[in-house]
Scaffold this active site. Structure first.
Site, PDB file in Angstrom:
ATOM      1  N   ASP A 145     -11.100   6.219 -10.479  1.00 23.60           N
ATOM      2  CA  ASP A 145     -12.371   6.374  -9.766  1.00 23.60           C
ATOM      3  C   ASP A 145     -12.226   6.318  -8.253  1.00 23.60           C
ATOM      4  O   ASP A 145     -11.237   5.815  -7.726  1.00 23.60           O
ATOM      5  CB  ASP A 145     -13.337   5.248 -10.181  1.00 23.60           C
ATOM      6  CG  ASP A 145     -13.899   5.469 -11.572  1.00 23.60           C
ATOM      7  OD1 ASP A 145     -13.383   6.337 -12.297  1.00 23.60           O
ATOM      8  OD2 ASP A 145     -14.853   4.751 -11.929  1.00 23.60           O
ATOM      9  N   HIS A 196     -18.750  11.037  -9.654  1.00 18.66           N
ATOM     10  CA  HIS A 196     -18.900   9.582  -9.488  1.00 18.66           C
ATOM     11  C   HIS A 196     -19.897   9.280  -8.365  1.00 18.66           C
ATOM     12  O   HIS A 196     -19.706   8.350  -7.604  1.00 18.66           O
ATOM     13  CB  HIS A 196     -17.530   8.964  -9.208  1.00 18.66           C
ATOM     14  CG  HIS A 196     -17.475   7.463  -9.310  1.00 18.66           C
ATOM     15  ND1 HIS A 196     -18.036   6.773 -10.366  1.00 18.66           N
ATOM     16  CD2 HIS A 196     -16.919   6.520  -8.506  1.00 18.66           C
ATOM     17  CE1 HIS A 196     -17.818   5.469 -10.190  1.00 18.66           C
ATOM     18  NE2 HIS A 196     -17.151   5.288  -9.066  1.00 18.66           N
ATOM     19  N   TYR A 237     -20.301   1.313 -10.727  1.00 17.88           N
ATOM     20  CA  TYR A 237     -20.479   0.009 -11.400  1.00 17.88           C
ATOM     21  C   TYR A 237     -20.902   0.180 -12.862  1.00 17.88           C
ATOM     22  O   TYR A 237     -21.235  -0.790 -13.533  1.00 17.88           O
ATOM     23  CB  TYR A 237     -21.509  -0.879 -10.662  1.00 17.88           C
ATOM     24  CG  TYR A 237     -21.377  -0.792  -9.158  1.00 17.88           C
ATOM     25  CD1 TYR A 237     -20.327  -1.445  -8.508  1.00 17.88           C
ATOM     26  CD2 TYR A 237     -22.251  -0.039  -8.400  1.00 17.88           C
ATOM     27  CE1 TYR A 237     -20.169  -1.342  -7.142  1.00 17.88           C
ATOM     28  CE2 TYR A 237     -22.107   0.082  -7.032  1.00 17.88           C
ATOM     29  CZ  TYR A 237     -21.064  -0.576  -6.404  1.00 17.88           C
ATOM     30  OH  TYR A 237     -20.906  -0.463  -5.041  1.00 17.88           O
ATOM     31  N   HIS A 287      -8.424   2.750 -10.199  1.00 18.94           N
ATOM     32  CA  HIS A 287      -8.895   3.399  -8.967  1.00 18.94           C
ATOM     33  C   HIS A 287      -7.713   3.986  -8.210  1.00 18.94           C
ATOM     34  O   HIS A 287      -6.742   3.273  -7.958  1.00 18.94           O
ATOM     35  CB  HIS A 287      -9.637   2.377  -8.089  1.00 18.94           C
ATOM     36  CG  HIS A 287     -10.885   1.863  -8.737  1.00 18.94           C
ATOM     37  ND1 HIS A 287     -10.865   0.872  -9.690  1.00 18.94           N
ATOM     38  CD2 HIS A 287     -12.181   2.231  -8.590  1.00 18.94           C
ATOM     39  CE1 HIS A 287     -12.106   0.649 -10.094  1.00 18.94           C
ATOM     40  NE2 HIS A 287     -12.933   1.443  -9.451  1.00 18.94           N
TER      41      HIS A 287
HETATM   42 NI    NI Z   1     -16.469   3.402  -8.318  1.00 21.52          NI
END
Ligand code: NI
Length: 339
Positions: A145, A196, A237, A287
């Site tokens: 992400d 995202h 989130y 991430h």
């Molecule tokens: Ni994020």
């Protein structure tokens, strides 16, 4: 001479007869290959499937009109079927839909069956596009992400290529617009790109209108960079309300294993966190904006492979069957958005 003339006449008559039969025969033949069906039939009256068809229709309108990215917002204003009684036509080329007057000046679209896999019922699809049951007990999906990052994402792509695995990247529109070449490289490597949000707000606290705008703006950035709309949305989130989930009309992808890499910023802790929790069918969250996370990936891939897992994209894990308005936590865990 007379005799000869008569044969020419008979021949002409035969040719005309054949021609008439031929012309008469054409529509009859077309009728047997084209079939009118309702969306209720195509989807078994499943509103999530119908929403997925609408999203495929938007992609098709953009594709068919070679639309610029500035038209992505407008495609969401095209009126598309919301009632199960509305009709479409199954043709050899795909599902044909008539459109109401729209700013694209398109009256009709034909969505290729390859784009409808898992969205309409198998019985209406050619054999090649039907979904078949897959065993996911030895499959896991790595997801990354918040990128793309200018240097870390290309580094991660090299690792994925080296180990011949694919992953799914949920990118923010803001970063896609900064580094569109990296987003293109992600796709070129056989990986998947998802949405995202534009700049990572908490959807639960900004309301439906702003959430839709965050998603649409990011779809537009991804379309501008790659020429296609992303399939999935991952809310920052993991937060999304039921109303927002219904409005977005894209499948929502959550996760079942959280590496918590953003909190640790520690390669070994990232590796341990992923390895202790991962089971078949899992979606792993990491991430690609932290160097420690990217550094952890080679070991994670090696250890998962050693346990017999195949690393796949989200689409492969979900067997191309993810539908709009539902959120997916893993291969066998999906719930209505907002639940
Ligand atoms: Ni994020």
């Amino acid at each position: 001479m007379m005799k000869h003339k008569r044969w020419v006449y008979v021949g002409l008559l035969a040719a005309v007869t054949l021609l008439v039969l031929g012309i008469g025969g054409l529509p009859a033949q077309a009728k047997t290959t084209n079939k009118t069906v309702t969306f209720g039939q195509l989807t078994n009256k499943n509103t999530h499937r119908l929403a997925a068809i609408r999203q495929a229709a938007r992609q098709q309108i953009l594709k068919q009109t070679h639309a610029k990215s500035s038209k992505v917002t407008a495609v969401y204003r095209v009126k598309l079927p919301k009632h199960m009684t509305k009709k479409a036509t199954l043709t050899p080329q795909g599902l044909r839909m008539n459109l109401l007057a729209n700013s694209f000046k398109v009256k009709q679209i034909t969505i290729p069956y390859s784009q409808l896999k898992g969205k309409i019922l198998n019985r209406y699809l050619p054999k090649a596009n039907r979904t078949k049951a897959v065993k996911t007990n030895k499959m896991v999906a790595l997801t990354f992400d918040d990128g793309p990052d200018k240097t870390l994402t290309p580094r991660l792509l090299k690792t994925l290529k080296k180990y011949k695995v694919h992953a799914t990247f949920f990118e923010t529109g803001q970063n896609v617009s900064r580094y569109p070449q990296v987003t293109r490289a992600v796709l070129a490597g056989g990986n998947e790109v998802g949405n995202h949000s534009w700049n990572h707000p908490n959807f639960n606290s900004i309301g439906t209108a702003k959430t839709v705008s965050q998603v649409t703006r990011t779809n537009r950035a991804i379309y501008q960079a790659t020429g296609t709309l992303p399939q999935y949305v991952r809310p920052p989130y993991g937060n999304i309300t039921a109303a927002e989930g219904r409005s977005i009309e894209q499948p929502i992808v959550r996760w079942s294993v959280d590496s918590r890499d953003w909190a640790y910023l520690n390669k070994n802790k990232d590796i341990n966190e992923v390895m202790k929790d991962t089971r078949g069918g899992d979606i792993i969250l990491m991430h690609d904006i932290h160097s420690q996370s990217v550094a952890a990936v080679p070991t994670i891939i090696k250890r998962l492979k050693a346990k017999g897992y195949k690393l796949v994209t989200v689409s492969q894990l979900l067997n191309n069957q993810a539908l709009s308005g539902l959120q997916y936590f893993g291969a066998h865990d999906y719930r209505t958005a907002g639940k």
